[in-house]
Design a protein around this motif. Sequence first.
Motif, PDB file in Angstrom:
ATOM      1  N   CYS A 103     -11.400  -3.645  -1.782  1.00 14.47           N
ATOM      2  CA  CYS A 103     -10.488  -4.227  -0.802  1.00 14.47           C
ATOM      3  C   CYS A 103     -11.270  -4.599   0.456  1.00 14.47           C
ATOM      4  CB  CYS A 103      -9.391  -3.217  -0.474  1.00 14.47           C
ATOM      5  SG  CYS A 103      -8.051  -3.865   0.503  1.00 14.47           S
ATOM      6  N   GLN A 154      -4.615  -1.481  -8.101  1.00 13.51           N
ATOM      7  CA  GLN A 154      -5.576  -1.516  -6.998  1.00 13.51           C
ATOM      8  C   GLN A 154      -5.359  -2.740  -6.122  1.00 13.51           C
ATOM      9  OE1 GLN A 154      -9.314  -1.469  -9.041  1.00 13.51           O
ATOM     10  NE2 GLN A 154      -9.353   0.765  -9.239  1.00 13.51           N
ATOM     11  N   CYS A 171      -4.082  -2.779  -2.176  1.00 18.60           N
ATOM     12  CA  CYS A 171      -4.894  -3.468  -1.173  1.00 18.60           C
ATOM     13  C   CYS A 171      -4.056  -4.451  -0.376  1.00 18.60           C
ATOM     14  CB  CYS A 171      -6.054  -4.193  -1.847  1.00 18.60           C
ATOM     15  SG  CYS A 171      -7.079  -5.163  -0.738  1.00 18.60           S
ATOM     16  N   PHE A 201      -8.236  -8.564  -1.747  1.00 19.14           N
ATOM     17  CA  PHE A 201      -9.002  -7.955  -2.828  1.00 19.14           C
ATOM     18  C   PHE A 201     -10.065  -8.926  -3.318  1.00 19.14           C
ATOM     19  CE2 PHE A 201      -9.805  -6.238  -7.055  1.00 19.14           C
ATOM     20  CZ  PHE A 201      -9.888  -4.890  -6.771  1.00 19.14           C
TER      21      PHE A 201
END
Length: 89
Positions: free
Chosen positions: A45, A27, A31, A38
């Motif tokens: 994000c 993740q 981002c 992040f």
Amino acid sequence: MLVQLGLALLVLPLLILMGFWGVEYSQVSACIVEGGSFDYLLGECLFDQSGFFVPFAERHPLLVKSCLWLSCLGLLLSIIGLYRGKMDQ
């Protein structure tokens, strides 16, 4: 039997911990590739402001500590099982 249980406890908690960390890492990477920042506290994000970095172990202390202690228990059980097997011979 004790060796197999010990090896399972040695490896499985660390795989679970790495799985949680890996999902978050993907993740964060996505981002950053999109040009965002992040925010670890919110888990999202941000594009308009800068996010704060908080280490994984500080955000999930129970998960990290329990996985590491289970792995230590697995190591101990593996060692005991190996010594018992050697004494039986």
